[in-house]
Design a protein around this motif. Structure first.
Motif, PDB file in Angstrom:
ATOM      1  N   VAL A 111      -9.737   1.640   0.116  1.00 39.61           N
ATOM      2  CA  VAL A 111      -8.690   1.908   0.577  1.00 39.61           C
ATOM      3  C   VAL A 111      -7.810   0.894   0.610  1.00 39.61           C
ATOM      4  N   ILE A 112      -6.589   0.894   0.117  1.00 41.32           N
ATOM      5  CA  ILE A 112      -5.595  -0.308   0.199  1.00 41.32           C
ATOM      6  C   ILE A 112      -4.465   0.192   0.969  1.00 41.32           C
ATOM      7  N   ASP A 113      -4.124  -0.574   2.023  1.00 39.56           N
ATOM      8  CA  ASP A 113      -2.930  -0.235   2.740  1.00 39.56           C
ATOM      9  C   ASP A 113      -1.793  -0.864   2.083  1.00 39.56           C
ATOM     10  N   LEU A 114      -0.669   0.166   2.380  1.00 33.27           N
ATOM     11  CA  LEU A 114       0.781  -0.098   1.894  1.00 33.27           C
ATOM     12  C   LEU A 114       1.468  -0.558   3.203  1.00 33.27           C
ATOM     13  N   PRO A 115       2.776  -1.155   3.295  1.00 23.32           N
ATOM     14  CA  PRO A 115       3.581  -1.345   4.615  1.00 23.32           C
ATOM     15  C   PRO A 115       3.785  -0.082   5.058  1.00 23.32           C
ATOM     16  N   ASP A 116       3.714  -0.176   6.653  1.00 19.81           N
ATOM     17  CA  ASP A 116       4.182   0.828   7.268  1.00 19.81           C
ATOM     18  C   ASP A 116       5.465   1.245   6.934  1.00 19.81           C
ATOM     19  N   GLY A 117       5.633   2.648   6.876  1.00 18.76           N
ATOM     20  CA  GLY A 117       7.167   3.203   6.594  1.00 18.76           C
ATOM     21  C   GLY A 117       7.327   2.838   5.212  1.00 18.76           C
ATOM     22  N   PRO A 151     -13.743   3.539 -14.228  1.00 16.55           N
ATOM     23  CA  PRO A 151     -14.029   4.674 -13.729  1.00 16.55           C
ATOM     24  C   PRO A 151     -13.485   5.522 -12.539  1.00 16.55           C
ATOM     25  N   TYR A 152     -12.572   4.866 -12.109  1.00 16.44           N
ATOM     26  CA  TYR A 152     -11.941   5.241 -10.895  1.00 16.44           C
ATOM     27  C   TYR A 152     -10.341   6.194 -10.982  1.00 16.44           C
ATOM     28  N   LEU A 153     -10.044   6.878 -10.157  1.00 17.96           N
ATOM     29  CA  LEU A 153      -8.845   7.203  -9.996  1.00 17.96           C
ATOM     30  C   LEU A 153      -8.277   6.626  -8.564  1.00 17.96           C
ATOM     31  N   TYR A 154      -6.879   6.136  -8.629  1.00 17.38           N
ATOM     32  CA  TYR A 154      -6.313   5.645  -7.288  1.00 17.38           C
ATOM     33  C   TYR A 154      -5.316   6.577  -7.075  1.00 17.38           C
ATOM     34  N   ALA A 155      -5.242   7.271  -5.832  1.00 14.89           N
ATOM     35  CA  ALA A 155      -4.299   8.214  -5.274  1.00 14.89           C
ATOM     36  C   ALA A 155      -3.442   7.622  -4.103  1.00 14.89           C
ATOM     37  N   VAL A 156      -2.036   7.735  -4.349  1.00 14.31           N
ATOM     38  CA  VAL A 156      -1.333   7.357  -3.350  1.00 14.31           C
ATOM     39  C   VAL A 156      -0.890   8.430  -2.236  1.00 14.31           C
ATOM     40  N   ASN A 157      -1.326   8.261  -1.024  1.00 16.70           N
ATOM     41  CA  ASN A 157      -1.097   9.181  -0.036  1.00 16.70           C
ATOM     42  C   ASN A 157       0.387   9.297   0.345  1.00 16.70           C
ATOM     43  N   ALA A 158       1.153  10.132  -0.085  1.00 18.04           N
ATOM     44  CA  ALA A 158       2.526  10.339   0.120  1.00 18.04           C
ATOM     45  C   ALA A 158       2.810  11.072   1.680  1.00 18.04           C
ATOM     46  N   ASP A 216       6.955  13.614   9.100  1.00 15.86           N
ATOM     47  CA  ASP A 216       8.183  12.716   8.760  1.00 15.86           C
ATOM     48  C   ASP A 216       8.212  11.509   8.969  1.00 15.86           C
ATOM     49  N   PRO A 217       8.863  10.908   7.749  1.00 12.38           N
ATOM     50  CA  PRO A 217       8.742   9.494   7.580  1.00 12.38           C
ATOM     51  C   PRO A 217       9.711   8.849   8.842  1.00 12.38           C
ATOM     52  N   ALA A 218       8.936   7.464   9.003  1.00 14.07           N
ATOM     53  CA  ALA A 218       9.381   6.589  10.298  1.00 14.07           C
ATOM     54  C   ALA A 218       8.966   5.387   9.686  1.00 14.07           C
ATOM     55  N   PRO A 219       9.412   4.332  10.471  1.00 15.98           N
ATOM     56  CA  PRO A 219       9.097   2.774  10.159  1.00 15.98           C
ATOM     57  C   PRO A 219       7.659   2.636  10.638  1.00 15.98           C
ATOM     58  N   ASP A 220       7.043   3.415  11.667  1.00 16.07           N
ATOM     59  CA  ASP A 220       5.807   3.210  11.897  1.00 16.07           C
ATOM     60  C   ASP A 220       4.726   4.151  11.144  1.00 16.07           C
ATOM     61  N   VAL A 221       4.873   4.861  10.464  1.00 14.52           N
ATOM     62  CA  VAL A 221       4.015   5.752   9.479  1.00 14.52           C
ATOM     63  C   VAL A 221       3.282   4.978   8.582  1.00 14.52           C
ATOM     64  N   THR A 222       1.918   4.974   8.768  1.00 12.82           N
ATOM     65  CA  THR A 222       1.007   4.517   7.596  1.00 12.82           C
ATOM     66  C   THR A 222       0.596   5.274   6.491  1.00 12.82           C
ATOM     67  N   TYR A 223       0.562   4.407   5.635  1.00 15.39           N
ATOM     68  CA  TYR A 223       0.425   4.893   4.117  1.00 15.39           C
ATOM     69  C   TYR A 223      -0.665   4.119   3.437  1.00 15.39           C
ATOM     70  N   ASN A 224      -1.272   4.474   2.514  1.00 14.43           N
ATOM     71  CA  ASN A 224      -2.298   3.908   1.490  1.00 14.43           C
ATOM     72  C   ASN A 224      -2.690   4.532  -0.030  1.00 14.43           C
ATOM     73  N   VAL A 225      -3.187   3.861  -0.377  1.00 10.90           N
ATOM     74  CA  VAL A 225      -3.880   4.062  -1.728  1.00 10.90           C
ATOM     75  C   VAL A 225      -5.247   4.223  -1.591  1.00 10.90           C
ATOM     76  N   VAL A 226      -5.993   5.274  -2.233  1.00 13.06           N
ATOM     77  CA  VAL A 226      -7.424   5.312  -1.970  1.00 13.06           C
ATOM     78  C   VAL A 226      -8.173   5.471  -3.387  1.00 13.06           C
ATOM     79  N   ARG A 227      -9.319   4.969  -3.598  1.00 17.00           N
ATOM     80  CA  ARG A 227     -10.245   4.789  -4.758  1.00 17.00           C
ATOM     81  C   ARG A 227     -10.903   5.947  -4.740  1.00 17.00           C
ATOM     82  N   LEU A 228     -11.232   6.740  -5.867  1.00 19.17           N
ATOM     83  CA  LEU A 228     -12.216   7.893  -6.164  1.00 19.17           C
ATOM     84  C   LEU A 228     -12.669   7.798  -7.200  1.00 19.17           C
ATOM     85  N   PRO A 229     -13.913   8.319  -7.360  1.00 16.21           N
ATOM     86  CA  PRO A 229     -14.769   8.325  -8.635  1.00 16.21           C
ATOM     87  C   PRO A 229     -13.625   9.268  -9.594  1.00 16.21           C
ATOM     88  N   ALA A 230     -13.817   8.975 -10.844  1.00 19.28           N
ATOM     89  CA  ALA A 230     -12.821   9.855 -11.765  1.00 19.28           C
ATOM     90  C   ALA A 230     -13.842  10.798 -12.515  1.00 19.28           C
TER      91      ALA A 230
END
Length: 303
Positions: A34-40, A277-284, A289-303
């Motif tokens: 799991v790779i964290d993106l900036p909040d918001g 051998p991996y998929l990387y999916a970005v969690n939209a 509702d979008p807000a400055p404190d909402v967390t987002y990330n990218v997750v690694r999955l087997p392809a």
């Protein structure tokens, strides 16, 4: 909303050599799951080049760049005023093609320096996703029956903005309420695959002949189909609000469902990229509702 993006599709064996160990390890350290993106951040598109990934921001039009090896990164390209980014695509010259969604066009950036190289204004309603071929870049405009095209010059030269043009899509692809979303090439490179998120259909479109054929899915679903990516004859379609990545084996005018990849960490993934051998999916997280404190990330999955 989309995808994709796209990708430097490295095979599993070369990746193992690149990382100096098993494909999930870099110098003895496991690749982050799991790779964290900036909040918001409010992400949508993702693309991979080498060992770097790029994720655009719907909220600001900025691009984040991070390392798939370490998970560390930061804002690479600050967005313009009133900017929005949806799908991302990276070509063989390491240029980032960024779809501007409701702003109706695309911006091209240097993937090494972040410099802006060109901007194209199509007048689209929602320019969603892009795919690069040998001689052009194609863009879906989700609420319309148009496909926008930027022809490339010799050696991939970027054309003047006035060279961009629109193609009217035929048949079922031209149904404006079907929401044309992710776009890819067929294995032979001659046609474009376009998924319709609302209609739940997959089409093959021949831009030279202007013809379209619906792909037989054998009863499988691509409803809520968003970003797509292909490796060889394997096509992955991100079904965003279903939290499913559908894996298909492509044939002639048909696609056979091989697997439906799910994971509890998926939170309305919009787009996917491949790395070894991996998929990387970005969690939209379109269900929040979008807000400055909402967390987002990218997750690694087997392809």
């Amino acid at each position: 909303m989309r995808r994709r993006t796209m990708v430097a599709a490295l095979a599993a064996a070369p990746l193992a050599g690149l990382l100096g160990g098993t494909p999930a390890q870099a110098g003895g350290a496991t690749l982050p799951e799991v790779i964290d993106l900036p909040d918001g951040w409010n992400p949508e598109g993702i693309a991979v080049s080498g060992t770097h990934f790029y994720v655009g921001s719907i909220a600001t039009g900025s691009i984040y760049r991070g390392s798939l090896l370490t998970g560390r990164g930061g804002v690479f390209i600050p967005g313009p005023a009133d900017g929005h980014l949806i799908g991302l695509e990276i070509d063989r010259f390491n240029r980032i093609w960024a779809c501007t969604g409701p702003n109706g066009g695309a911006i091209v950036y240097d993937g090494n320096t972040g410099a802006k190289l060109a901007e194209y204004q199509f007048g689209g309603g929602f320019v969603n996703d892009a795919i690069v071929t040998e001689d052009a870049v194609y863009f879906t405009d989700s609420p319309s029956d148009q496909l926008f095209v930027v022809p490339l010059g010799r050696g991939g030269r970027l054309p003047d903005p006035s060279a961009a043009y629109a193609m009217t899509l035929p048949g079922g692809l031209g149904e404006v309420d079907a929401f044309n979303n992710g776009i890819e090439t067929t294995p032979d490179g001659r046609q474009l695959l376009i998924v319709q998120m609302v209609a739940g259909r997959l089409f093959a479109f021949d831009p030279r002949r202007g013809t379209a054929t619906q792909v037989d899915l054998g009863g499988a679903s691509v409803l809520n189909g968003d970003g797509m990516i292909r490796r060889g004859r394997t096509l992955y379609i991100c079904r965003n609000s279903d939290n499913i990545i559908a894996k298909f084996a492509l044939g002639t005018d048909r696609a056979v469902l091989v697997d439906e990849i799910t994971d509890p960490r998926l939170q309305v993934p919009a787009t996917i990229a491949l790395f070894g051998p991996y998929l990387y999916a970005v969690n939209a997280r379109f269900d929040v509702d979008p807000a400055p404190d909402v967390t987002y990330n990218v997750v690694r999955l087997p392809a």
